[in-house]
Enzyme design. Structure first.
Site, PDB file in Angstrom:
ATOM      1  N   ASN A   1      45.336  52.919  35.421  1.00 12.11           N
ATOM      2  CA  ASN A   1      45.974  51.600  35.374  1.00 12.11           C
ATOM      3  C   ASN A   1      45.709  50.967  34.006  1.00 12.11           C
ATOM      4  O   ASN A   1      44.587  50.568  33.709  1.00 12.11           O
ATOM      5  CB  ASN A   1      45.389  50.731  36.501  1.00 12.11           C
ATOM      6  CG  ASN A   1      45.932  49.314  36.489  1.00 12.11           C
ATOM      7  OD1 ASN A   1      46.911  49.020  35.796  1.00 12.11           O
ATOM      8  ND2 ASN A   1      45.299  48.439  37.258  1.00 12.11           N
ATOM      9  N   PHE A   2      46.751  50.877  33.193  1.00  9.44           N
ATOM     10  CA  PHE A   2      46.590  50.330  31.836  1.00  9.44           C
ATOM     11  C   PHE A   2      46.444  48.809  31.834  1.00  9.44           C
ATOM     12  O   PHE A   2      46.067  48.228  30.824  1.00  9.44           O
ATOM     13  CB  PHE A   2      47.796  50.699  30.966  1.00  9.44           C
ATOM     14  CG  PHE A   2      47.758  52.095  30.391  1.00  9.44           C
ATOM     15  CD1 PHE A   2      46.766  52.998  30.736  1.00  9.44           C
ATOM     16  CD2 PHE A   2      48.730  52.515  29.482  1.00  9.44           C
ATOM     17  CE1 PHE A   2      46.732  54.280  30.195  1.00  9.44           C
ATOM     18  CE2 PHE A   2      48.706  53.787  28.933  1.00  9.44           C
ATOM     19  CZ  PHE A   2      47.715  54.675  29.290  1.00  9.44           C
ATOM     20  N   LYS A   3      46.843  48.158  32.929  1.00  5.41           N
ATOM     21  CA  LYS A   3      46.845  46.681  32.973  1.00  5.41           C
ATOM     22  C   LYS A   3      47.637  46.141  31.775  1.00  5.41           C
ATOM     23  O   LYS A   3      48.709  46.652  31.496  1.00  5.41           O
ATOM     24  CB  LYS A   3      45.420  46.139  33.012  1.00  5.41           C
ATOM     25  CG  LYS A   3      44.558  46.832  34.063  1.00  5.41           C
ATOM     26  CD  LYS A   3      43.254  46.122  34.270  1.00  5.41           C
ATOM     27  CE  LYS A   3      42.363  46.955  35.180  1.00  5.41           C
ATOM     28  NZ  LYS A   3      41.245  46.188  35.718  1.00  5.41           N
TER      29      LYS A   3
ATOM     30  N   HIS B   1      47.012  44.825  43.942  1.00  4.46           N
ATOM     31  CA  HIS B   1      45.848  44.878  43.030  1.00  4.46           C
ATOM     32  C   HIS B   1      45.140  43.524  43.027  1.00  4.46           C
ATOM     33  O   HIS B   1      45.784  42.470  43.074  1.00  4.46           O
ATOM     34  CB  HIS B   1      46.301  45.246  41.615  1.00  4.46           C
ATOM     35  CG  HIS B   1      45.146  45.601  40.728  1.00  4.46           C
ATOM     36  ND1 HIS B   1      44.380  44.644  40.113  1.00  4.46           N
ATOM     37  CD2 HIS B   1      44.592  46.793  40.401  1.00  4.46           C
ATOM     38  CE1 HIS B   1      43.417  45.246  39.422  1.00  4.46           C
ATOM     39  NE2 HIS B   1      43.523  46.547  39.587  1.00  4.46           N
TER      40      HIS B   1
ATOM     41  N   GLU C   1      43.790  41.824  40.780  1.00  4.56           N
ATOM     42  CA  GLU C   1      44.149  40.870  39.723  1.00  4.56           C
ATOM     43  C   GLU C   1      45.433  40.120  40.089  1.00  4.56           C
ATOM     44  O   GLU C   1      45.598  38.944  39.762  1.00  4.56           O
ATOM     45  CB  GLU C   1      44.263  41.596  38.369  1.00  4.56           C
ATOM     46  CG  GLU C   1      42.859  41.911  37.848  1.00  4.56           C
ATOM     47  CD  GLU C   1      42.760  43.125  36.949  1.00  4.56           C
ATOM     48  OE1 GLU C   1      43.781  43.618  36.460  1.00  4.56           O
ATOM     49  OE2 GLU C   1      41.614  43.593  36.755  1.00  4.56           O
TER      50      GLU C   1
ATOM     51  N   GLU D   1      39.083  49.015  46.212  1.00  2.00           N
ATOM     52  CA  GLU D   1      38.548  48.518  44.949  1.00  2.00           C
ATOM     53  C   GLU D   1      37.798  47.216  45.192  1.00  2.00           C
ATOM     54  O   GLU D   1      38.424  46.136  45.233  1.00  2.00           O
ATOM     55  CB  GLU D   1      39.693  48.252  43.973  1.00  2.00           C
ATOM     56  CG  GLU D   1      40.563  49.452  43.684  1.00  2.00           C
ATOM     57  CD  GLU D   1      41.264  49.313  42.345  1.00  2.00           C
ATOM     58  OE1 GLU D   1      41.034  50.178  41.490  1.00  2.00           O
ATOM     59  OE2 GLU D   1      41.982  48.323  42.131  1.00  2.00           O
TER      60      GLU D   1
ATOM     61  N   GLY E   1      36.271  46.235  36.437  1.00  2.00           N
ATOM     62  CA  GLY E   1      36.143  45.793  35.055  1.00  2.00           C
ATOM     63  C   GLY E   1      34.801  45.162  34.731  1.00  2.00           C
ATOM     64  O   GLY E   1      34.630  44.528  33.697  1.00  2.00           O
TER      65      GLY E   1
ATOM     66  N   SER F   1      35.163  50.413  37.984  1.00  2.00           N
ATOM     67  CA  SER F   1      34.263  50.913  36.950  1.00  2.00           C
ATOM     68  C   SER F   1      33.988  52.418  37.054  1.00  2.00           C
ATOM     69  O   SER F   1      32.886  52.872  36.754  1.00  2.00           O
ATOM     70  CB  SER F   1      32.965  50.097  36.936  1.00  2.00           C
ATOM     71  OG  SER F   1      33.254  48.733  36.632  1.00  2.00           O
TER      72      SER F   1
HETATM   73  C1  PEP Z   1      41.491  48.691  38.319  1.00  2.00           C
HETATM   74  O1  PEP Z   1      41.941  47.774  37.670  1.00  2.00           O
HETATM   75  O2  PEP Z   1      42.182  49.175  39.244  1.00  2.00           O
HETATM   76  C2  PEP Z   1      40.146  49.169  38.018  1.00  2.00           C
HETATM   77  C3  PEP Z   1      39.561  49.941  38.881  1.00  2.00           C
HETATM   78  O3  PEP Z   1      39.585  48.753  36.841  1.00  2.00           O
HETATM   79  P1  PEP Z   1      38.193  49.258  36.183  1.00  2.00           P
HETATM   80  O4  PEP Z   1      38.215  50.761  36.261  1.00  2.00           O
HETATM   81  O5  PEP Z   1      38.240  48.759  34.796  1.00  2.00           O
HETATM   82  O6  PEP Z   1      37.096  48.691  36.990  1.00  2.00           O
END
Ligand code: PEP
Length: 240
Positions: free
Chosen positions: A10-12, A94, A96, A163, A169, A199
Protein backbone atom coordinates in the site's frame (compact mmCIF):
# COMPACT_ATOMS: atom_id res chain seq x y z
CA UNK A 1 -6.99 -25.29 2.62
CA UNK A 2 -3.28 -24.59 2.15
CA UNK A 3 -2.33 -21.76 -0.08
CA UNK A 4 0.67 -19.62 -0.70
CA UNK A 5 1.09 -16.40 1.23
CA UNK A 6 -0.36 -13.22 -0.24
CA UNK A 7 1.61 -9.97 -0.08
CA UNK A 8 0.14 -6.56 -0.81
CA UNK A 9 1.86 -3.16 -0.94
CA UNK A 10 0.00 0.00 0.00
CA UNK A 11 1.77 3.14 -1.24
CA UNK A 12 -0.73 5.47 0.47
CA UNK A 13 0.18 9.05 -0.59
CA UNK A 14 3.69 8.13 -1.72
CA UNK A 15 5.28 7.71 -5.15
CA UNK A 16 4.58 9.57 -8.35
CA UNK A 17 3.47 8.27 -11.69
CA UNK A 18 7.10 8.05 -12.83
CA UNK A 19 8.43 6.42 -9.68
CA UNK A 20 5.56 3.92 -9.64
CA UNK A 21 6.42 2.91 -13.19
CA UNK A 22 10.08 2.42 -12.21
CA UNK A 23 9.01 0.49 -9.11
CA UNK A 24 6.77 -1.89 -11.07
CA UNK A 25 9.55 -2.55 -13.56
CA UNK A 26 12.07 -3.31 -10.79
CA UNK A 27 9.53 -5.42 -8.89
CA UNK A 28 8.69 -7.41 -12.00
CA UNK A 29 12.37 -7.99 -12.78
CA UNK A 30 13.10 -8.94 -9.17
CA UNK A 31 10.15 -11.37 -9.04
CA UNK A 32 11.38 -12.94 -12.29
CA UNK A 33 14.95 -13.27 -11.01
CA UNK A 34 13.87 -15.04 -7.81
CA UNK A 35 11.18 -17.12 -9.52
CA UNK A 36 8.38 -15.67 -7.40
CA UNK A 37 5.21 -17.26 -8.73
CA UNK A 38 2.41 -15.93 -6.56
CA UNK A 39 0.35 -12.84 -7.12
CA UNK A 40 1.42 -9.58 -5.53
CA UNK A 41 -1.05 -6.74 -5.00
CA UNK A 42 0.08 -3.16 -5.42
CA UNK A 43 -1.95 -0.10 -4.46
CA UNK A 44 -0.36 3.05 -5.92
CA UNK A 45 -1.93 6.48 -5.51
CA UNK A 46 -4.79 7.18 -7.94
CA UNK A 47 -2.62 9.44 -10.11
CA UNK A 48 -0.25 6.53 -10.80
CA UNK A 49 -2.87 3.95 -11.79
CA UNK A 50 -2.05 2.53 -15.19
CA UNK A 51 -2.07 -0.60 -17.29
CA UNK A 52 1.35 -2.15 -16.59
CA UNK A 53 2.71 -4.87 -18.84
CA UNK A 54 4.47 -7.29 -16.50
CA UNK A 55 5.83 -10.81 -16.90
CA UNK A 56 4.84 -11.69 -13.34
CA UNK A 57 1.52 -11.58 -11.53
CA UNK A 58 1.45 -8.01 -10.23
CA UNK A 59 -2.13 -6.94 -9.63
CA UNK A 60 -2.61 -3.21 -9.41
CA UNK A 61 -5.54 -2.08 -7.29
CA UNK A 62 -7.12 1.18 -6.18
CA UNK A 63 -6.58 2.43 -2.62
CA UNK A 64 -10.07 3.91 -2.74
CA UNK A 65 -12.90 4.47 -5.17
CA UNK A 66 -16.40 5.89 -5.05
CA UNK A 67 -19.37 3.58 -5.64
CA UNK A 68 -20.37 5.10 -8.96
CA UNK A 69 -19.68 4.57 -12.63
CA UNK A 70 -19.11 8.31 -13.03
CA UNK A 71 -20.78 11.49 -11.81
CA UNK A 72 -20.39 14.56 -9.64
CA UNK A 73 -18.22 13.43 -6.74
CA UNK A 74 -15.41 15.95 -6.63
CA UNK A 75 -12.06 14.44 -5.78
CA UNK A 76 -13.20 10.86 -6.20
CA UNK A 77 -12.69 8.25 -8.90
CA UNK A 78 -15.31 5.76 -10.06
CA UNK A 79 -15.64 2.68 -12.19
CA UNK A 80 -15.05 4.47 -15.49
CA UNK A 81 -11.63 5.66 -14.30
CA UNK A 82 -10.72 2.19 -12.98
CA UNK A 83 -11.85 0.37 -16.09
CA UNK A 84 -9.60 2.52 -18.25
CA UNK A 85 -6.68 0.67 -16.65
CA UNK A 86 -8.30 -2.71 -16.16
CA UNK A 87 -8.31 -2.29 -12.36
CA UNK A 88 -10.25 -5.11 -10.71
CA UNK A 89 -9.11 -4.81 -7.10
CA UNK A 90 -10.03 -2.25 -4.48
CA UNK A 91 -8.86 -1.68 -0.91
CA UNK A 92 -11.74 -0.85 1.43
CA UNK A 93 -12.04 -0.03 5.12
CA UNK A 94 -8.42 1.05 5.64
CA UNK A 95 -8.04 2.65 9.05
CA UNK A 96 -6.75 5.89 7.55
CA UNK A 97 -9.99 6.22 5.56
CA UNK A 98 -12.05 5.28 8.59
CA UNK A 99 -10.32 7.50 11.13
CA UNK A 100 -8.61 10.33 9.20
CA UNK A 101 -11.17 10.70 6.42
CA UNK A 102 -14.23 9.87 8.45
CA UNK A 103 -15.67 6.97 6.45
CA UNK A 104 -18.51 5.37 8.38
CA UNK A 105 -19.20 1.66 8.51
CA UNK A 106 -22.42 2.11 6.53
CA UNK A 107 -20.62 4.04 3.76
CA UNK A 108 -17.87 1.40 3.61
CA UNK A 109 -20.50 -1.35 3.51
CA UNK A 110 -22.20 0.49 0.59
CA UNK A 111 -18.93 0.61 -1.29
CA UNK A 112 -18.30 -3.04 -0.53
CA UNK A 113 -21.69 -4.10 -1.90
CA UNK A 114 -21.27 -1.91 -4.97
CA UNK A 115 -17.83 -3.24 -5.92
CA UNK A 116 -18.84 -6.80 -5.06
CA UNK A 117 -21.74 -6.43 -7.47
CA UNK A 118 -19.16 -5.56 -10.13
CA UNK A 119 -17.06 -8.59 -9.31
CA UNK A 120 -14.05 -6.72 -7.86
CA UNK A 121 -11.51 -8.41 -5.65
CA UNK A 122 -11.83 -6.59 -2.34
CA UNK A 123 -9.12 -6.33 0.27
CA UNK A 124 -11.11 -5.35 3.32
CA UNK A 125 -9.31 -3.93 6.37
CA UNK A 126 -10.38 -4.17 9.96
CA UNK A 127 -8.57 -3.36 13.17
CA UNK A 128 -9.01 -1.84 16.59
CA UNK A 129 -7.60 1.38 18.06
CA UNK A 130 -5.35 1.27 21.12
CA UNK A 131 -8.05 2.11 23.65
CA UNK A 132 -10.07 -0.92 22.54
CA UNK A 133 -7.04 -3.21 22.61
CA UNK A 134 -6.37 -2.07 26.16
CA UNK A 135 -9.84 -3.28 27.17
CA UNK A 136 -8.88 -6.84 26.20
CA UNK A 137 -9.69 -9.59 23.71
CA UNK A 138 -13.47 -9.55 24.15
CA UNK A 139 -13.69 -5.79 23.50
CA UNK A 140 -11.54 -6.27 20.40
CA UNK A 141 -13.80 -9.08 19.19
CA UNK A 142 -16.89 -6.89 19.59
CA UNK A 143 -15.19 -4.00 17.76
CA UNK A 144 -14.18 -6.24 14.86
CA UNK A 145 -17.67 -7.74 14.62
CA UNK A 146 -18.99 -4.18 14.18
CA UNK A 147 -16.54 -3.65 11.33
CA UNK A 148 -18.18 -6.58 9.56
CA UNK A 149 -21.61 -4.96 9.72
CA UNK A 150 -23.10 -4.90 6.22
CA UNK A 151 -20.16 -6.85 4.79
CA UNK A 152 -20.61 -10.14 2.94
CA UNK A 153 -17.93 -12.14 4.75
CA UNK A 154 -18.45 -15.12 2.43
CA UNK A 155 -17.81 -13.16 -0.78
CA UNK A 156 -15.51 -15.39 -2.81
CA UNK A 157 -13.26 -12.54 -3.96
CA UNK A 158 -12.72 -11.21 -0.45
CA UNK A 159 -9.30 -10.96 1.21
CA UNK A 160 -9.28 -9.65 4.78
CA UNK A 161 -6.50 -7.65 6.40
CA UNK A 162 -6.31 -7.40 10.18
CA UNK A 163 -4.50 -4.15 10.90
CA UNK A 164 -4.50 -2.94 14.50
CA UNK A 165 -4.63 0.85 14.23
CA UNK A 166 -1.93 1.27 16.89
CA UNK A 167 0.50 -0.77 14.77
CA UNK A 168 0.05 1.08 11.48
CA UNK A 169 2.97 3.28 10.53
CA UNK A 170 4.11 3.41 14.15
CA UNK A 171 6.89 0.83 14.12
CA UNK A 172 4.94 -1.09 16.80
CA UNK A 173 4.18 -4.57 15.53
CA UNK A 174 1.68 -6.81 17.26
CA UNK A 175 3.29 -9.83 18.88
CA UNK A 176 2.91 -13.22 17.17
CA UNK A 177 0.72 -14.33 20.12
CA UNK A 178 -1.62 -11.39 19.72
CA UNK A 179 -1.83 -11.90 15.95
CA UNK A 180 -2.58 -15.59 16.45
CA UNK A 181 -5.35 -14.93 19.00
CA UNK A 182 -6.97 -12.19 16.94
CA UNK A 183 -6.72 -14.08 13.66
CA UNK A 184 -8.40 -17.05 15.34
CA UNK A 185 -11.25 -14.74 16.43
CA UNK A 186 -11.59 -13.36 12.90
CA UNK A 187 -11.48 -16.79 11.30
CA UNK A 188 -14.60 -17.65 13.27
CA UNK A 189 -16.34 -14.86 11.37
CA UNK A 190 -15.06 -15.49 7.83
CA UNK A 191 -13.23 -18.12 5.78
CA UNK A 192 -11.57 -15.49 3.59
CA UNK A 193 -7.75 -15.39 3.42
CA UNK A 194 -6.55 -13.18 6.26
CA UNK A 195 -3.52 -10.90 6.01
CA UNK A 196 -1.83 -9.09 8.87
CA UNK A 197 -0.83 -5.45 8.52
CA UNK A 198 0.98 -3.05 10.85
CA UNK A 199 4.69 -2.23 10.64
CA UNK A 200 5.57 -5.40 8.74
CA UNK A 201 9.13 -5.14 7.41
CA UNK A 202 11.98 -7.38 6.19
CA UNK A 203 13.19 -7.95 9.77
CA UNK A 204 9.88 -9.32 11.07
CA UNK A 205 7.95 -10.70 8.12
CA UNK A 206 9.19 -14.27 8.52
CA UNK A 207 8.07 -14.43 12.16
CA UNK A 208 4.71 -12.84 11.37
CA UNK A 209 3.92 -15.11 8.46
CA UNK A 210 4.87 -18.15 10.54
CA UNK A 211 1.93 -17.36 12.85
CA UNK A 212 -0.81 -19.97 12.43
CA UNK A 213 -3.79 -18.41 10.62
CA UNK A 214 -1.75 -15.67 8.95
CA UNK A 215 -2.20 -15.93 5.19
CA UNK A 216 -0.04 -13.00 4.16
CA UNK A 217 0.70 -9.34 4.82
CA UNK A 218 -0.52 -5.91 3.82
CA UNK A 219 2.52 -3.67 3.95
CA UNK A 220 2.67 0.12 3.99
CA UNK A 221 5.94 1.88 4.84
CA UNK A 222 8.28 -1.06 4.22
CA UNK A 223 6.84 -1.60 0.73
CA UNK A 224 7.73 1.83 -0.59
CA UNK A 225 11.34 0.92 -1.46
CA UNK A 226 11.34 -1.84 -4.01
CA UNK A 227 14.47 -3.47 -2.52
CA UNK A 228 12.67 -3.82 0.78
CA UNK A 229 9.57 -5.29 -0.91
CA UNK A 230 11.75 -7.75 -2.83
CA UNK A 231 13.53 -8.75 0.36
CA UNK A 232 10.14 -9.60 1.89
CA UNK A 233 9.03 -11.50 -1.21
CA UNK A 234 12.24 -13.55 -1.15
CA UNK A 235 11.56 -14.56 2.47
CA UNK A 236 8.00 -15.59 1.69
CA UNK A 237 8.61 -17.33 -1.62
CA UNK A 238 7.07 -20.78 -1.76
CA UNK A 239 5.91 -20.60 1.88
CA UNK A 240 2.49 -22.07 2.70
C1 PEP B 1 -1.05 -0.05 6.01
O1 PEP B 1 -1.19 1.13 5.79
O2 PEP B 1 -1.90 -0.85 5.56
C2 PEP B 1 0.08 -0.48 6.83
C3 PEP B 1 0.07 -1.69 7.30
O3 PEP B 1 1.07 0.44 7.05
P1 PEP B 1 2.50 0.18 7.77
O4 PEP B 1 3.06 -1.08 7.15
O5 PEP B 1 3.30 1.38 7.45
O6 PEP B 1 2.24 0.00 9.21
Amino acid sequence: MTMRKILAANFKTNHTRASTRAYVKALDEGMGAMGYEEEVYLFPPATALDRFETANDIRVGAQNAYPTVKGSFTGEIGLEQLEEFGIETVLLGHSERRHLLGESQSFIANKFAWFKERDFRIIYCIGEPLEVREEGDEAVRRYLVEQFEGIDTSYEKLILAYEPVWAIGTGKTATPELIETTHAQIKQLSDAPLLYGGSVKPANIADILAVPGCDGALIGTASWEVESMLSMLSQVKGQK
